[in-house]
Design a protein around this motif. Sequence first.
Motif, mmCIF file in Angstrom:
data_model
loop_
_atom_site.group_PDB
_atom_site.id
_atom_site.type_symbol
_atom_site.label_atom_id
_atom_site.label_comp_id
_atom_site.label_asym_id
_atom_site.label_seq_id
_atom_site.Cartn_x
_atom_site.Cartn_y
_atom_site.Cartn_z
ATOM 1 N N GLY A 1 0.791 -1.221 0.000
ATOM 2 C CA GLY A 1 0.000 0.000 0.000
ATOM 3 C C GLY A 1 0.822 1.268 0.000
ATOM 4 N N GLN A 2 2.132 1.148 -0.195
ATOM 5 C CA GLN A 2 2.984 2.338 -0.289
ATOM 6 C C GLN A 2 2.819 2.968 -1.673
ATOM 7 N N CYS A 3 2.798 4.284 -1.701
ATOM 8 C CA CYS A 3 2.689 5.012 -2.964
ATOM 9 C C CYS A 3 4.029 5.628 -3.332
ATOM 10 N N PHE A 4 4.369 5.497 -4.583
ATOM 11 C CA PHE A 4 5.558 6.133 -5.143
ATOM 12 C C PHE A 4 5.064 7.071 -6.228
ATOM 13 N N HIS A 5 5.192 8.359 -5.968
ATOM 14 C CA HIS A 5 4.625 9.398 -6.824
ATOM 15 C C HIS A 5 5.701 9.956 -7.749
ATOM 16 N N ILE A 6 5.402 9.948 -9.035
ATOM 17 C CA ILE A 6 6.317 10.528 -10.024
ATOM 18 C C ILE A 6 5.613 11.729 -10.652
ATOM 19 N N PRO A 7 5.805 12.936 -10.089
ATOM 20 C CA PRO A 7 5.213 14.129 -10.690
ATOM 21 C C PRO A 7 5.873 14.409 -12.040
ATOM 22 N N ASP A 8 5.096 14.976 -12.951
ATOM 23 C CA ASP A 8 5.639 15.335 -14.270
ATOM 24 C C ASP A 8 6.300 14.142 -14.942
ATOM 25 N N ALA A 9 5.647 12.991 -14.878
ATOM 26 C CA ALA A 9 6.224 11.741 -15.404
ATOM 27 C C ALA A 9 6.424 11.801 -16.914
ATOM 28 N N PHE A 10 5.558 12.523 -17.593
ATOM 29 C CA PHE A 10 5.716 12.699 -19.046
ATOM 30 C C PHE A 10 5.022 13.978 -19.475
#
Length: 120
Positions: free
Chosen positions: A107-116
């Motif tokens: 349930g951990q989130c890994f957030h990639i802002p501006d991924a593309f």
Amino acid sequence: MSGLFSRIKGQAAERVACDFLKKAGFCILANNFRSRFGEIDIVARQGEILVFVEVKARSSSAYGTAFETVDRRKQQKIIRTALFYLSRKSLDNPYIRFDVIAVNANGQCFHIPDAFCPEE
């Protein structure tokens, strides 16, 4: 049966991602926005920025990372769907961003802002 399991796992990951975004100060505007072009898992607002979020449930990286699974073809579908969303909501020239959130089995989130970004 595996298709049903994948859909349920995806829905659970999207709920976890929504909670994660809310705690980070995002306002959720839509879930599972669909058009003839495709689907966007989450549409949110972060301040003045409209954020289109692709959520990936990952139990391992055996089949690639979350970012790797959002290939150019998938990005184009998301971009076309986002443009449809903007026109449907009559939003002219807002600041927009495309993010990816990977949710692991814990349930951990890994957030990639501006991924593309859309190509100019």
